[in-house]
Design a protein around this motif. Structure first.
Motif, short mmCIF file in Angstrom:
data_model
loop_
_atom_site.label_atom_id
_atom_site.label_comp_id
_atom_site.label_asym_id
_atom_site.label_seq_id
_atom_site.Cartn_x
_atom_site.Cartn_y
_atom_site.Cartn_z
N LYS A 97 3.83 8.87 -18.70
CA LYS A 97 3.64 7.75 -19.63
C LYS A 97 4.42 7.97 -20.93
CE LYS A 97 -0.63 9.45 -21.74
NZ LYS A 97 -1.97 9.13 -22.20
N HIS A 98 4.79 9.23 -21.19
CA HIS A 98 5.55 9.52 -22.41
C HIS A 98 7.06 9.58 -22.17
CE1 HIS A 98 1.83 10.12 -24.43
NE2 HIS A 98 1.53 11.26 -23.83
N LEU A 99 7.49 9.24 -20.97
CA LEU A 99 8.91 9.38 -20.66
C LEU A 99 9.80 8.61 -21.63
CD1 LEU A 99 11.19 10.34 -18.79
CD2 LEU A 99 10.77 8.34 -17.35
N LEU A 100 9.40 7.37 -21.95
CA LEU A 100 10.27 6.56 -22.82
C LEU A 100 10.27 7.05 -24.26
CD1 LEU A 100 9.63 2.94 -21.48
CD2 LEU A 100 11.36 4.61 -20.78
N ALA A 106 -0.59 0.26 -15.86
CA ALA A 106 -0.41 -0.97 -15.08
C ALA A 106 1.07 -1.26 -14.85
CB ALA A 106 -1.07 -2.15 -15.79
N GLU A 107 1.88 -0.96 -15.87
CA GLU A 107 3.32 -1.20 -15.74
C GLU A 107 3.92 -0.25 -14.70
OE1 GLU A 107 5.18 -3.48 -16.56
OE2 GLU A 107 7.22 -2.70 -16.48
N LEU A 108 3.49 1.01 -14.73
CA LEU A 108 4.00 1.97 -13.74
C LEU A 108 3.58 1.57 -12.33
CD1 LEU A 108 3.50 5.24 -15.78
CD2 LEU A 108 5.69 4.32 -15.00
N SER A 109 2.35 1.09 -12.18
CA SER A 109 1.91 0.63 -10.86
C SER A 109 2.71 -0.59 -10.43
CB SER A 109 0.43 0.25 -10.85
OG SER A 109 -0.31 1.23 -11.47
N ARG A 110 2.93 -1.50 -11.39
CA ARG A 110 3.69 -2.71 -11.06
C ARG A 110 5.08 -2.35 -10.55
NH1 ARG A 110 7.42 -6.63 -13.23
NH2 ARG A 110 8.04 -5.21 -14.88
N LEU A 111 5.77 -1.44 -11.29
CA LEU A 111 7.12 -1.06 -10.87
C LEU A 111 7.09 -0.33 -9.53
CD1 LEU A 111 8.74 0.04 -14.26
CD2 LEU A 111 9.17 -2.05 -12.95
N SER A 112 6.10 0.55 -9.36
CA SER A 112 6.03 1.32 -8.11
C SER A 112 5.83 0.42 -6.90
CB SER A 112 4.90 2.34 -8.17
OG SER A 112 5.23 3.31 -9.13
N PRO A 115 10.04 -3.14 -26.97
CA PRO A 115 9.53 -3.57 -28.27
C PRO A 115 10.54 -3.15 -29.34
CG PRO A 115 8.28 -1.67 -27.43
CD PRO A 115 9.29 -2.03 -26.38
N SER A 116 10.50 -3.80 -30.49
CA SER A 116 11.41 -3.41 -31.57
C SER A 116 10.67 -3.48 -32.89
CB SER A 116 12.63 -4.33 -31.60
OG SER A 116 12.23 -5.62 -32.00
N VAL A 117 11.38 -3.13 -33.94
CA VAL A 117 10.78 -3.15 -35.27
C VAL A 117 10.19 -4.53 -35.57
CG1 VAL A 117 11.37 -3.06 -37.73
CG2 VAL A 117 12.27 -1.32 -36.18
N ILE A 118 10.87 -5.58 -35.11
CA ILE A 118 10.43 -6.92 -35.49
C ILE A 118 9.56 -7.61 -34.44
CG2 ILE A 118 12.29 -7.43 -37.09
CD1 ILE A 118 13.62 -9.03 -34.78
N ARG A 119 9.49 -7.03 -33.25
CA ARG A 119 8.70 -7.71 -32.22
C ARG A 119 8.02 -6.65 -31.37
NH1 ARG A 119 11.16 -12.92 -29.14
NH2 ARG A 119 13.07 -11.85 -29.57
N SER A 120 6.68 -6.64 -31.39
CA SER A 120 6.00 -5.56 -30.67
C SER A 120 5.87 -5.89 -29.19
CB SER A 120 4.64 -5.29 -31.29
OG SER A 120 3.88 -6.47 -31.24
N GLU A 121 5.86 -7.19 -28.84
CA GLU A 121 5.73 -7.47 -27.40
C GLU A 121 7.10 -7.38 -26.74
OE1 GLU A 121 6.32 -11.65 -29.05
OE2 GLU A 121 5.52 -9.73 -29.69
N SER A 122 7.10 -6.98 -25.46
CA SER A 122 8.35 -6.84 -24.72
C SER A 122 8.02 -6.93 -23.24
CB SER A 122 8.98 -5.48 -25.00
OG SER A 122 8.23 -4.48 -24.36
N ALA A 123 9.08 -7.03 -22.42
CA ALA A 123 8.86 -7.11 -20.97
C ALA A 123 8.15 -5.86 -20.46
CB ALA A 123 10.20 -7.29 -20.27
N LEU A 124 8.46 -4.69 -21.08
CA LEU A 124 7.91 -3.44 -20.55
C LEU A 124 6.47 -3.18 -20.99
CD1 LEU A 124 10.83 -0.87 -20.72
CD2 LEU A 124 9.61 -1.66 -18.70
N THR A 125 6.09 -3.70 -22.15
CA THR A 125 4.75 -3.36 -22.63
C THR A 125 3.72 -4.42 -22.25
OG1 THR A 125 5.48 -4.22 -24.73
CG2 THR A 125 5.32 -1.84 -24.55
N SER A 126 4.20 -5.60 -21.83
CA SER A 126 3.23 -6.60 -21.38
C SER A 126 3.44 -6.81 -19.88
CB SER A 126 3.44 -7.91 -22.12
OG SER A 126 4.75 -8.38 -21.90
N ALA A 127 2.89 -5.90 -19.10
CA ALA A 127 3.09 -5.93 -17.65
C ALA A 127 2.76 -7.33 -17.13
CB ALA A 127 2.21 -4.90 -16.99
N ASN A 128 3.71 -7.89 -16.38
CA ASN A 128 3.47 -9.25 -15.89
C ASN A 128 3.39 -9.29 -14.38
OD1 ASN A 128 6.08 -8.44 -15.97
ND2 ASN A 128 6.93 -10.32 -16.77
#
Lengths: 557, 140
Positions: A226-229, A286-292, B127-140
């Motif tokens: 989870k800390h990879l990034l 959840a993101e890691l599960s989604r990608l997997s 996410p960036s300094v100006i936007r905390s939501e992103s494709a990677l942090t909001s699993a869809n």
């Protein structure tokens, strides 16, 4: 494999729109050559010796049949009907017109592909094991983590303008087919694909080939994935801020690591990582599960190993027998095999494939192998999931169009960059050297007797042909305007279970017409001194470089 | 009167602004407008600046991006952050996402193009300094 969603599609379409606008402004004279250079590189476009070259990203070497067909169409519509498989698992087109590139990128986007960050001083396409998800020696599938890194590094706001290019490789198998030791960052994932969020990663940094080859050093062990990034962010930030920018030959991360010492580099990265709010930045489980989930095994049939059938087929056809021996690898599921389709046919540049071949590989993938195709860093096609009772039919069809060559892992399976025939960086040609060696060692029985032997050729010290890690490495150099070749021995990329190692130069470089004779002398020394069953590499490990030196540079009596 | 790109609550616009008397780091005092190089180490004193500019020596020099991120995320600087120097109109979106809120171009003719491409994507992977939501942090 990973499937684009609306977000991904919108993202790459918007990227194409931006690049189209840039190309138009360049053609109108609103962007200078130097300005446009930086923008086109980050969209995969080089201008080479003879024409532009477009490098298409094949994320971690994984491709669907539909995508390969699209590449075949692109090569027909915009190029000369062929493409080139690169040593970084990408595909290159050698003859596109600069003004057509936005249309090519749109054609790629239409099948969920792009050429983003395949060149320029930024994070490049992440590479991995070409047998991922199929190999019998795999502990955990590396592809979800590759996809995670692909997404994270795409148009990263902070790390698009680095001191130099940056390459990341990931492995999850015992045998390191991704050569993580010679990458800017190498990642070994430990764990099980059933629990992708609980994997632990070992991180190596500061490896690389090029002018100053260095093996990466382990800087973090068993980091929760989870800390990879955030950990990668810490490495990238240290490199982005302190890597040299005054001399492009000293700008790779390996030079920074060496200048600081690995201990100080590691301390700086750890200090940076401690300052990042890494719990907040952790990748959600959840993101890691989604990608997997995208990389779940295909619906394999319950098959028994087809030993008896294959035995009969092998007896009946010696060429098929040889192909089975070299090009077919064990699969993790019984009744299936992993197939390497070699592009290394004498007289053809290693890695070059015609549009007809691409279409054929796509149809075999559909017919036999769940529509999946891989590209290996050895510049071959891989069909990862082939039922064993279909191997003979597949081989017959492959052989009919020049993809059934039985030389994977042998001396003629040469890794070779495009060299001085195409590349404007090259000091010497590499393709004619590869061809001459393939002709010299054309006899199969001789090749077979030599066993596994990695022979790698680069046309300049940028080392795209990975010559430093060839058991035999050949490097083109320029000596007062003449093409010469420096030969090294004993290099090793890490795929046979030993730690990777850089080759040792045997002595002064030689002229092109002497290269084959020198290689033959090297081979003779090996044949003369090897123990029963000893590979070239193990023999070299035991006897060292001296006997080879003596044979090649012995003064005429 | 210099023209530059400025972040406003509803996005970005081209503005005419009064010339800022930038002061280099070694002569700067609290309250003044501070200009630093991309190789500067961020200092807590900078929080006292009326405005901070980072000067980019080349289009390709990404150090200023990391410095901006550190100022915003690490130092907690909330004041005006200006990008100056060799800024290219096609890469302003990286600057915006690293927390710059004003961007000067070496050639004002390109301000319209820069404004057009200040935010080329409707969403980003990280996410960036100006936007905390992103494709990677909001699993869809």
């Amino acid at each position: 494999m990973y499937q684009y969603n609306e977000f991904d599609r919108t993202f790459i379409n918007q990227r194409v729109a931006h690049y189209r606008d840039q190309t138009e402004r360049y053609l109108q004279g609103d962007l200078s050559e130097d300005e446009f250079l930086q923008l086109r590189l980050r969209n995969g476009l080089y201008v080479q010796r003879l024409a532009p070259m477009l490098r298409v990203a094949i994320p971690y070497g994984t491709l669907s049949s539909q995508q390969l067909r699209a590449l075949a169409s692109i090569s027909n519509d915009f190029d000369r009907g062929y493409g080139h498989l690169s040593t970084r698992q990408n595909m290159q087109f050698n003859w596109p017109a600069l003004e057509d590139v936005p249309d090519i990128l749109q054609a790629l986007a239409d099948v969920d592909m792009h050429a983003i960050q395949t060149s320029g001083s930024c994070i490049r396409n992440v590479t991995t094991d070409q047998f991922a998800g199929a190999a019998a020696d795999e502990e955990i599938d590396p592809r979800p983590y590759c996809e995670l890194l692909r997404q994270w590094s795409t148009s990263h706001p902070e790390f698009e303008w680095l001191p130099r290019k940056f390459k990341i490789a990931v492995i999850g198998a015992t045998f390191d087919r991704a050569a993580i030791g010679v990458h800017d960052i190498g990642i070994r994932v430990n764990g099980s694909s059933e629990q992708p969020e609980n994997a632990l990663v070992d991180i190596y940094a500061g490896g690389g080939l090029g002018r100053t080859p260095v093996l990466g050093a382990l800087i973090r062990e068993r980091l929760p994935v989870k800390h990879l990034l955030t950990y990668t962010e810490a490495i990238m930030r240290v490199y982005n801020r302190y890597g040299r920018r005054d001399n492009k030959y000293k700008a790779r991360i390996k030079i920074l690591v060496r200048a600081l010492t690995i201990e100080k580099f590691k301390a700086k990265v750890d200090e940076e990582w401690a300052a990042i709010n890494h719990e907040q930045g952790a990748v959600p489980a959840a993101e890691l599960s989604r990608l997997s989930a995208f990389f779940a095994p295909p619906s394999f049939a319950e098959l028994d190993n087809a030993g008896e059938l294959l035995g009969t087929q092998r007896l009946e056809n010696p060429a098929f027998n040889r192909w089975m021996k070299h090009n077919v690898h064990p699969h993790r599921v019984s009744g299936y095999s992993v197939v390497t389709l070699s592009t290394k046919v004498t007289g053809m540049p290693p890695g070059d494939v015609s549009s007809d071949q691409m279409d054929a590989v796509a149809s075999w993938a559909d017919c036999y192998g769940f529509g999946e195709i891989r590209i290996s860093h050895e510049q071959n096609f891989v069909l990862p999931h082939i039922p064993q009772d279909k191997l003979y039919a597949l081989w017959q069809q492959a052989d009919a169009i020049g993809l059934g060559h039985f030389n994977a892992g042998l001396i003629s399976d040469i890794i070779c960059c495009p060299g001085g025939d195409y590349c404007s960086l090259a000091n010497a040609k590499s393709l004619p050297v590869a061809e001459a060696i393939q002709r010299r060692f054309a006899d199969y029985d001789y090749q077979y007797d030599l066993g596994s032997l990695d022979l790698n050729i680069s046309g300049c010290m940028n080392a795209c042909g990975h010559h430093h890690v060839g058991h035999i490495g050949i490097l083109g150099v320029d000596k007062k305007g003449q093409e010469f070749y420096q030969i090294s021995l004993g290099g090793h990329a890490g795929h046979s279970g030993e730690a990777p190692r850089l080759g040792q130069i045997i002595g002064p470089s030689v002229a092109r017409e002497e290269v084959c004779d020198v290689i033959e002398k090297v081979i003779k020394v090996y044949l003369g001194l090897r123990f029963e069953g000893e590979t070239f590499l193990s023999c070299f490990n035991r006897i060292g470089i001296l006997p080879f030196k003596e044979s090649i540079y012995a003064k005429a009596a | 009167m210099p023209r530059l790109l400025k972040r406003i609550p509803s996005g970005w616009q081209i503005c005419d602004v009064a010339e800022t008397p930038w002061i280099a780091q070694d002569e700067w005092r609290a309250g003044g407008a501070l200009q630093v190089g991309v190789d500067a180490e961020p200092l807590a004193d900078w929080l006292e600046a009326s405005s901070v500019a980072i000067e980019f020596p080349a289009m390709t020099d990404g150090r200023g991006l990391s410095l901006a991120v550190l100022m915003r995320n690490r130092l907690g600087y909330r004041g005006e952050l200006v990008a100056r120097g060799s800024i290219h109109q096609d890469i302003v979106h990286f600057l915006a996402r690293c927390g710059f809120d004003a961007i000067e171009l070496p050639n004002e003719e390109h301000l319209e193009t820069a404004l057009k491409w200040i935010d080329p994507h409707t969403g980003y992977y990280q996410p960036s300094v100006i936007r905390s939501e992103s494709a990677l942090t909001s699993a869809n």
